[in-house]
Scaffold this motif. Structure first.
Motif, mmCIF file in Angstrom:
data_model
loop_
_atom_site.group_PDB
_atom_site.id
_atom_site.type_symbol
_atom_site.label_atom_id
_atom_site.label_comp_id
_atom_site.label_asym_id
_atom_site.label_seq_id
_atom_site.Cartn_x
_atom_site.Cartn_y
_atom_site.Cartn_z
ATOM 1 N N LYS A 1 0.830 -1.214 0.000
ATOM 2 C CA LYS A 1 0.000 0.000 0.000
ATOM 3 C C LYS A 1 0.863 1.263 0.000
ATOM 4 C CE LYS A 1 -3.363 -1.470 3.143
ATOM 5 N NZ LYS A 1 -4.272 -1.158 4.231
ATOM 6 N N VAL A 2 1.914 1.253 0.823
ATOM 7 C CA VAL A 2 2.810 2.420 0.917
ATOM 8 C C VAL A 2 3.532 2.639 -0.410
ATOM 9 C CG1 VAL A 2 4.904 3.305 2.028
ATOM 10 C CG2 VAL A 2 3.106 2.288 3.413
ATOM 11 N N ILE A 3 4.009 1.538 -1.024
ATOM 12 C CA ILE A 3 4.705 1.640 -2.312
ATOM 13 C C ILE A 3 3.757 2.192 -3.378
ATOM 14 C CG2 ILE A 3 5.752 0.279 -4.189
ATOM 15 C CD1 ILE A 3 6.956 -1.529 -1.936
ATOM 16 N N ASP A 4 2.511 1.717 -3.385
ATOM 17 C CA ASP A 4 1.528 2.217 -4.359
ATOM 18 C C ASP A 4 1.263 3.712 -4.166
ATOM 19 O OD1 ASP A 4 1.307 -0.202 -5.632
ATOM 20 O OD2 ASP A 4 -0.523 -0.831 -4.586
ATOM 21 N N ARG A 5 1.184 4.154 -2.912
ATOM 22 C CA ARG A 5 0.975 5.583 -2.642
ATOM 23 C C ARG A 5 2.157 6.419 -3.131
ATOM 24 N NH1 ARG A 5 -0.593 7.207 3.250
ATOM 25 N NH2 ARG A 5 -0.566 9.259 2.295
ATOM 26 N N ALA A 6 3.365 5.917 -2.837
ATOM 27 C CA ALA A 6 4.576 6.637 -3.254
ATOM 28 C C ALA A 6 4.666 6.697 -4.779
ATOM 29 C CB ALA A 6 5.813 5.962 -2.668
ATOM 30 N N LYS A 7 4.328 5.583 -5.445
ATOM 31 C CA LYS A 7 4.326 5.574 -6.922
ATOM 32 C C LYS A 7 3.351 6.614 -7.451
ATOM 33 C CE LYS A 7 3.475 1.245 -7.804
ATOM 34 N NZ LYS A 7 3.267 -0.063 -8.435
ATOM 35 N N GLY A 8 2.161 6.641 -6.871
ATOM 36 C CA GLY A 8 1.141 7.608 -7.298
ATOM 37 C C GLY A 8 1.624 9.040 -7.141
ATOM 38 N N MET A 9 2.312 9.320 -6.054
ATOM 39 C CA MET A 9 2.836 10.668 -5.818
ATOM 40 C C MET A 9 3.904 11.034 -6.844
ATOM 41 S SD MET A 9 2.930 10.317 -1.683
ATOM 42 C CE MET A 9 4.164 11.557 -1.467
ATOM 43 N N LEU A 10 4.795 10.080 -7.150
ATOM 44 C CA LEU A 10 5.849 10.332 -8.141
ATOM 45 C C LEU A 10 5.259 10.516 -9.539
ATOM 46 C CD1 LEU A 10 8.618 7.806 -6.990
ATOM 47 C CD2 LEU A 10 8.746 10.313 -6.915
ATOM 48 N N MET A 11 4.255 9.697 -9.855
ATOM 49 C CA MET A 11 3.607 9.804 -11.172
ATOM 50 C C MET A 11 2.991 11.196 -11.343
ATOM 51 S SD MET A 11 1.934 5.988 -11.109
ATOM 52 C CE MET A 11 0.745 6.192 -12.429
ATOM 53 N N LYS A 12 2.358 11.689 -10.280
ATOM 54 C CA LYS A 12 1.694 12.996 -10.332
ATOM 55 C C LYS A 12 2.717 14.135 -10.358
ATOM 56 C CE LYS A 12 -1.872 15.604 -7.892
ATOM 57 N NZ LYS A 12 -2.722 15.669 -6.697
ATOM 58 N N ALA A 13 3.740 14.039 -9.511
ATOM 59 C CA ALA A 13 4.713 15.129 -9.388
ATOM 60 C C ALA A 13 5.668 15.207 -10.562
ATOM 61 C CB ALA A 13 5.511 14.962 -8.090
ATOM 62 N N LYS A 14 6.036 14.054 -11.142
ATOM 63 C CA LYS A 14 7.062 14.045 -12.191
ATOM 64 C C LYS A 14 6.536 13.629 -13.554
ATOM 65 C CE LYS A 14 11.169 13.188 -9.371
ATOM 66 N NZ LYS A 14 12.107 14.094 -10.009
ATOM 67 N N GLY A 15 5.235 13.320 -13.620
ATOM 68 C CA GLY A 15 4.659 12.904 -14.902
ATOM 69 C C GLY A 15 5.205 11.574 -15.389
ATOM 70 N N LEU A 16 5.454 10.637 -14.435
ATOM 71 C CA LEU A 16 6.018 9.332 -14.793
ATOM 72 C C LEU A 16 4.916 8.299 -14.988
ATOM 73 C CD1 LEU A 16 8.849 9.160 -12.072
ATOM 74 C CD2 LEU A 16 9.081 9.940 -14.439
ATOM 75 N N THR A 17 5.262 7.223 -15.711
ATOM 76 C CA THR A 17 4.358 6.067 -15.777
ATOM 77 C C THR A 17 4.530 5.287 -14.468
ATOM 78 O OG1 THR A 17 6.018 4.577 -16.703
ATOM 79 C CG2 THR A 17 4.698 5.879 -18.274
ATOM 80 N N ALA B 1 7.913 5.148 -12.184
ATOM 81 C CA ALA B 1 7.870 5.549 -10.774
ATOM 82 C C ALA B 1 8.459 4.448 -9.888
ATOM 83 C CB ALA B 1 6.429 5.859 -10.357
ATOM 84 N N TYR B 2 8.106 3.207 -10.197
ATOM 85 C CA TYR B 2 8.634 2.099 -9.392
ATOM 86 C C TYR B 2 10.141 1.946 -9.620
ATOM 87 C CZ TYR B 2 9.300 -2.359 -7.113
ATOM 88 O OH TYR B 2 9.742 -3.345 -6.284
ATOM 89 N N ALA B 3 10.570 2.106 -10.868
ATOM 90 C CA ALA B 3 12.001 2.004 -11.184
ATOM 91 C C ALA B 3 12.798 3.063 -10.407
ATOM 92 C CB ALA B 3 12.224 2.172 -12.689
ATOM 93 N N LEU B 4 12.219 4.268 -10.287
ATOM 94 C CA LEU B 4 12.882 5.350 -9.548
ATOM 95 C C LEU B 4 12.976 5.000 -8.055
ATOM 96 C CD1 LEU B 4 14.139 8.154 -9.426
ATOM 97 C CD2 LEU B 4 11.833 9.140 -9.331
ATOM 98 N N LEU B 5 11.892 4.453 -7.516
ATOM 99 C CA LEU B 5 11.906 4.029 -6.102
ATOM 100 C C LEU B 5 12.959 2.942 -5.881
ATOM 101 C CD1 LEU B 5 8.088 3.778 -5.211
ATOM 102 C CD2 LEU B 5 9.748 5.359 -4.197
ATOM 103 N N ARG B 6 13.005 1.974 -6.812
ATOM 104 C CA ARG B 6 13.943 0.865 -6.673
ATOM 105 C C ARG B 6 15.385 1.347 -6.775
ATOM 106 N NH1 ARG B 6 12.445 -3.125 -10.721
ATOM 107 N NH2 ARG B 6 14.029 -2.179 -12.007
ATOM 108 N N LYS B 7 15.651 2.254 -7.720
ATOM 109 C CA LYS B 7 17.019 2.789 -7.891
ATOM 110 C C LYS B 7 17.454 3.560 -6.641
ATOM 111 C CE LYS B 7 19.924 5.648 -10.882
ATOM 112 N NZ LYS B 7 20.669 6.178 -9.733
ATOM 113 N N THR B 8 16.536 4.385 -6.122
ATOM 114 C CA THR B 8 16.848 5.153 -4.907
ATOM 115 C C THR B 8 17.141 4.211 -3.744
ATOM 116 O OG1 THR B 8 15.357 6.899 -5.678
ATOM 117 C CG2 THR B 8 16.005 6.970 -3.355
#
Length: 201
Positions: free
Chosen positions: A151-167, A171-178
Motif C-alpha cells: 500500500k505504501v509503495i503504491d501511494r509513493a508511486k502515485g505521488m511520483l507519477m503525479k509530481a514528475k509525470g512518470l508512468t 515511478a517504481y524504477a525510480l523508487l527501486r534505484k533510490t
C-alpha cells in the motif's frame, strides 16, 4: 520466534498449576516417569501470571476440577498462551467452556481430569498444536506486513507519477534505484517519501 522443544526432549521446563498437593504430586510423578523434565508446582492461582513469568517455562499444565468461564479465561491468559503451550485438565466442563478455552489460546483442553498414562501424549499434542498456531500467526503477520508495504509503495508511486509525470513502471524504477543507491528497502524509501509529503502538505 521462541523455539519450543518437543516433550520428549531433555530439560523441558514445565510449570504445574495445582492447588491440591496430593494431585500435584501425582502429576509430578507421572512426568518424572515420562521424561527428564524441570518441574515447578504453583499451588496458588493468585498472582499466577507473575509466578509463571518468574519461571518462564516451556509448557504450563493447569489442573482444575470445575472451572467457571471467567476463571478458565483468567487462568489461560495468566499462563501466557501466546508464549508457550498451555494444557488444561478439568474434571467437569460446562457447555461452551471448551470453545472459551481454545479462544483464550489453550493448546489442549482435556475433560475428565488428569490421567497419568495420558499425560505425555497430551503434552506432545499441546506442543505440536502450539507450534502450528505459532507458525500460522507468523505467516499472518508476514502477510499483513507485506500488504502494508504494498500500500505504501503504491501511494509513493502515485505521488511520483503525479509530481514528475512518470508512468507507473518509471515511478517504481525510480523508487527501486533510490533504494539500491541508499542500501535500503523499496518499502522504506516509499514510506519516507509518503511521510515527507505528509509533512509538506
Amino acid at each position: 520466534m521462541s523455539s519450543v522443544p518437543k516433550a520428549a526432549d531433555r530439560g523441558l521446563s514445565i510449570v504445574i498449576v495445582e492447588t491440591d498437593r496430593d494431585r500435584a504430586m501425582l502429576i509430578v510423578d507421572s512426568l518424572r516417569d515420562a521424561g527428564d523434565f524441570e518441574i515447578h508446582v504453583i499451588a496458588e492461582v493468585t498472582g499466577l501470571a507473575r509466578h509463571i513469568k518468574q519461571h518462564n517455562p516451556d509448557v504450563v499444565l493447569i489442573d482444575i476440577e470445575n472451572p467457571s468461564r471467567d476463571m478458565l479465561e483468567e487462568l489461560a491468559l495468566a499462563s501466557g498462551p501466546l508464549d508457550r503451550p498451555v494444557a488444561m485438565f478439568v474434571d467437569k466442563s460446562a457447555e461452551g467452556l471448551t470453545d472459551a478455552a481454545i479462544e483464550a489460546g489453550v493448546s489442549a483442553y482435556v475433560v475428565d481430569g488428569m490421567k497419568p498414562d495420558r499425560l505425555k501424549p497430551i503434552l506432545d499434542a499441546a506442543v505440536a498444536r502450539f507450534r502450528m498456531f505459532q507458525r500460522i500467526r507468523m505467516e499472518l503477520a508476514e502477510t499483513k506486513r507485506a500488504l502494508e508495504e504494498r500500500k505504501v509503495i503504491d501511494r509513493a508511486k502515485g505521488m511520483l507519477m503525479k509530481a514528475k509525470g512518470l508512468t507507473e513502471e518509471e515511478a517504481y524504477a525510480l523508487l527501486r534505484k533510490t533504494a539500491m543507491d541508499q542500501g535500503r528497502k523499496v518499502a522504506d524509501v516509499a514510506q519516507a517519501l509518503v511521510t515527507a509529503a505528509g509533512l509538506l502538505s
